[in-house]
Design an enzyme around this catalytic site. Structure first.
Site, PDB file in Angstrom:
ATOM      1  CG  HIS A 168       0.368  -3.634   2.773  1.00 32.44           C
ATOM      2  ND1 HIS A 168       0.909  -3.331   1.530  1.00 32.44           N
ATOM      3  CD2 HIS A 168      -0.813  -4.267   2.527  1.00 32.44           C
ATOM      4  CE1 HIS A 168       0.090  -3.765   0.589  1.00 32.44           C
ATOM      5  NE2 HIS A 168      -0.959  -4.336   1.167  1.00 32.44           N
ATOM      6  CB  CYS A 169      -3.412   0.585   4.540  1.00 30.54           C
ATOM      7  SG  CYS A 169      -5.155   0.868   4.933  1.00 30.54           S
TER       8      CYS A 169
END
Length: 386
Positions: A168-169
């Site tokens: 998850h960025c």
């Protein structure tokens, strides 16, 4: 008279999807709820490039070549396009099991594991799956009520299972998975080139100005004209931003280039799935860097299985007031209805028709008379005359 009208309200599936995501443009844009760092990313890219195009590019295009701003514009547009494509797309979210499907899976698990004695821990819910002669474990997700496909994982921030989950960025405001990983990689690659490009030509700009009047004299110039103000304030600011961005973005690009060459994800690398103590070989790698890069970056892109803009129809009943012309024999509907009353929510219009007169043949036997016989007045009628 009140009339119940049934109207169909169109509800899209994205309005009922579980998980912690936000949707815009009628479900066409899908992002995580935490978007603050994503806005910071946009601000840094747009701000730095705006300063570069407004000040340095004008000077460099005249002194060196007009191709410098053109190439910078191409890198900027490509980086922005891949950023928005990564942030606004479905990363590969797997739909949760329906209640009937979840109940069926629970029955299968109970039939496989049997009855667990009270006080004992139940066995892990795992299925074995073979890929390229390698046993891969499919784990059960207690939130989505499904056995996750290979390489899928549950994102705790978005609260969804994502196919081929990488990470998850927060910088792009979305998960990075099977459907948007190639755009994420192209984004960080183009951003690295754009950062190096702006940083290099900022240094060139300072060097060209220093050759004319000297570096120290340029810094001592009174900030009143366009060149001096650009050099003393804005150019130094751009150089600092690019310098600190280089370390993170270029390093991240190199790391993901390494992962693409091995056909591996960030999640697998952190967990040590293929490089741990067991030294299990990666079943997804083709053993060739070119083939791995082609599969990850050029392979067919699977469609979204969420069907975010699918339609769910729900009926809503609304009451409307209206008037209906009454005939000579119409009356208001009775306050109470008998056993055959209409269902609730529907109005019934009752018409009262006058009863037909009773003919001679329908009269009782003592009242009937033969043809030609005169009617005999009753005693009551006679008394009334007197």
């Amino acid at each position: 008279m009140s009339v119940m009208v049934a109207r169909k309200k169109v509800v899209r599936k994205w309005e009922k999807l579980p998980g912690r995501n936000t949707f815009c443009c009628d479900g066409r844009i899908m992002m995580a709820r935490q978007k603050g760092i994503f806005y910071l990313t946009l601000f840094l890219i747009l701000g730095t490039c705006a300063l570069f195009f407004a000040f340095e590019c004008r000077y460099l295009a005249v002194q060196l070549s007009p191709a410098i701003p053109v190439f910078a514009a191409v890198l900027f547009l490509f980086a922005m396009a891949t950023l928005l494509r990564t942030s606004f797309s479905d990363p590969g979210v797997i739909p949760r099991a329906l209640p009937d499907e979840a109940a069926f899976i629970e029955m299968e698990i109970e039939a496989t594991n049997g009855t667990v004695p009270q006080g004992q821990r139940p066995p892990p819910r795992i299925k074995n799956f073979q890929i390229n002669n390698q046993i891969v474990k499919l784990k059960y997700c207690y939130t989505c009520k499904i056995f996750r496909p290979p390489r899928a994982s549950h994102c705790s921030i978005c609260d969804n299972c994502v196919e081929r989950f990488d990470h998850h960025c927060p910088w792009v405001g979305n998960c990075v998975g099977k459907r948007n990983y190639r755009y994420f990689y192209l984004f960080i690659l183009s951003l690295s080139l754009l950062t190096i490009y702006i940083f290099t030509f900022n240094i060139v700009y300072i060097a060209l100005k220093s050759l004319k009047i000297g570096f120290l004299n340029t810094l001592k110039e009174t900030p009143g004209t366009y060149p001096s103000m650009s050099l003393t304030v804005l150019t130094v600011l751009e150089v600092l931003i690019c310098f600190f961005t280089l370390w993170s973005v270029v390093g991240l690009t190199g790391f993901h280039t390494f992962l693409v060459a091995l056909n591996q994800t960030t999640n697998e690398d952190i967990k040590g799935s293929w490089t741990g103590k067991n030294r299990v070989q990666n079943p997804y790698s083709h053993g060739n860097i070119v083939k791995n890069c082609c599969e990850v970056l050029c392979g067919p892109l699977p469609p979204s299985v969420l069907d975010r803009r699918g339609i769910l129809q729900q009926e809503e009943s609304t009451a409307q007031e209206g008037s209906c012309p009454r005939g000579p024999g119409t009356q208001e509907p009775p306050a109470t209805q008998g056993p055959g009353q209409a269902q609730e929510g529907h109005s019934v219009l009752s018409l009262q028709v006058p009863a037909p007169s009773v003919s001679d043949t329908e009269m009782p036997e003592e009242k009937q008379r033969t043809p030609g016989e005169l009617p005999v007045p009753s005693l009551d009628a006679g008394r009334a005359e007197h």
